[in-house]
Design a protein around this motif. Sequence first.
Motif: not given
Length: 286
Positions: A195-216
């Motif tokens: 079939g087909v699959a998204f190109k992104y690595d969802k584990v890596r993406v999830a790690i990145g999403l967790a950084h939305m709580a970092d104070d910038l």
Amino acid sequence: MADQARELQKKRTVLSNGLSLHYYEWPGPRPNLVLLHPSSGYGRMWEATANALGARFHVYALDQRGHGDSGRPDGDYSAEEYADDLYLFFREVGLDRAVVAGQSLGGRVGQVFAARHPEHVQGLGLVGGPHLSNFFPTREATIGVLGAAQRMLDSQTEFPSPDTALQYLRTSRPRDREEARRHRVEHNMIAAGGGVAFKYDKVRVAIGLAHMADDLRKYAARTTCPVAILKGTVSSELTSEQAKEIAGCWKNAFVIEVEGDYALQMENPVGLAQALLDFAGQTDKD
């Protein structure tokens, strides 16, 4: 505004940190414009925006680490790590200065990069606006961020056919234009398991999403270039009052409203292109 296909070049380089980085380039005149996609995005998602710009800007759009056709090395996938990649990319391709614009993850990367490397940034555009959780990381906001990361881990990334993937996107991305959904299927998926699959690595993406709580906020305080919050007129992420409040965290930031909601490069690339042109006209030129 012109909306005709421009010359698109697909390129790859290996950064000095070992990351294999794939990117797209639309040659044109200065100023340079570097576009950074959101979590689970891909560099070519800016194609319609680049076309709508006509011959204006020399445009670069990266597949950031963990996404597209770039590498997926171990790391913390923080905005700081992505910004380090971006700095090495500037060095590798010989970029001196550019307008940097990004959505969501790309916006976080741009915020860090602009603060750390002011000599390289002519202006910073935050497409859709910054995340409230990066400026007001309350307990409630942090719970929401961790929930988003968990949903990414639980999300479906493989499908028996492109048609089923397209149907999934119609449900999961109702704000996108149908043309944009088809673009995702064509350019952000690969053949996998029959079939087909998204190109992104969802584990890596999830790690990145967790950084939305970092104070910038500390990076906003250090930023000297002009900053445009490119907010959708019907944004479900940021009210006009919130956008103005966050703009006050920078020395020189203002809000430009673009018709649409949040993923403006997919919802209204022509309007976004015009906003980027307007913004570039207010920044210093080389």
